[in-house]
Design an enzyme around this catalytic site. Sequence first.
Site, mmCIF file in Angstrom:
data_model
loop_
_atom_site.group_PDB
_atom_site.id
_atom_site.type_symbol
_atom_site.label_atom_id
_atom_site.label_comp_id
_atom_site.label_asym_id
_atom_site.label_seq_id
_atom_site.Cartn_x
_atom_site.Cartn_y
_atom_site.Cartn_z
ATOM 1 C CD GLU A 50 -2.626 1.157 2.655
ATOM 2 O OE1 GLU A 50 -3.560 1.957 2.751
ATOM 3 O OE2 GLU A 50 -2.363 0.304 3.536
ATOM 4 C CE LYS A 135 -8.205 2.046 2.878
ATOM 5 N NZ LYS A 135 -7.151 2.132 3.910
ATOM 6 C CB CYS A 169 -5.244 -1.169 3.881
ATOM 7 S SG CYS A 169 -4.774 -1.129 5.630
#
Length: 351
Positions: A50, A135, A169
């Site tokens: 990430e 995200k 994540c």
Amino acid sequence: MSNTKKNKMVRVAAAHVSSAFFDPAAGVEKAIKFLTEAAKAGAELVVFPESFIPGFPIWNALSSPISGHANFVKFAAASLRVDGPEIKAIASAAAEQKISVSLGFSEVASYSAGCLWNASVLINAQGIIVNHHRKLVPTFYEKLTWSRGDGAGLSVIDMPFGKVGGLICGENGNPLSRYTLMAQGEEIHCANYPPIWPFKDPRDSEPYDLADAIRVRAAAHCFEAKVFAVVSSGFITDENLEMLCDDEEALAILKASPRSASMIVTPSGTTLGETLTDREGLVIADIDVGSLVELKQHHDMAGYYNRHDIFHVSVNRSRHKPLHDMVNHSPNSQAQTSSTLEESLEIINNI
């Protein structure tokens, strides 16, 4: 009775590597180094952590918002355009090495130097970006750095070696995001994580076990979706910590916080090969994508084990835009200019 099971072996790699904080050129160089190593080891897909470039904004966990302006400015300046030279260099290297790459990076908007997303791209072995994901929701103190993403990248891509999807994540714990990938026939799941996640002071209470949280999320998705997961997490060096912390208290918290882990997880929740935590390297394993069909006879959440007549899931795949132009081309447009202007202003004011 003959064995009718069709083997479809694929070699995959998870990069457990540290970032060159605030230095995109060094980050590109390191990405190319490790993707080349993975290709030489026979991997067809390598996954990076990430926000690998230009690093993960750990300082948000440790300092007050009014103390983080300088780091934000540096971080924004080091973030990448998805069509910029850094991504193009990595894509060219992927084509040269004939390997597919999932890369986590901090993305900066073309229309605002301060609008950032926690993003990832999937690049195929021809060096073409085949998916670009942002995200959906920045987690906890990530909101001080990143904007909310959109559904445009919630896609599974049919690659020569399997159907590939991915989440960033905490998204790996989002049931609807995961189901969206299941419903597209995902077979290989790319998951990327930061090197460390200070959630509470580990010196005063039981620390948040990041490596175990990663393993549990990966195992849950693999079991439910009947997929293999390639989990890439960042690694952090003592030099990184000292560069990011000019406060002894913050440094002590980081040094006491559990580290992340990189691993390759099977549909039964077990791991293949080694799990890396305390050193840089590649986790490499061979997975049998052909073995997944048999498992779907037991539970197929996107197929017979669901009730599409009861549940309805829809995804808005439009990209967020800061401005929507409205133009009226009718012959009587002059009479409607005032209302059109009012509508446009209303849209702009609601952004």
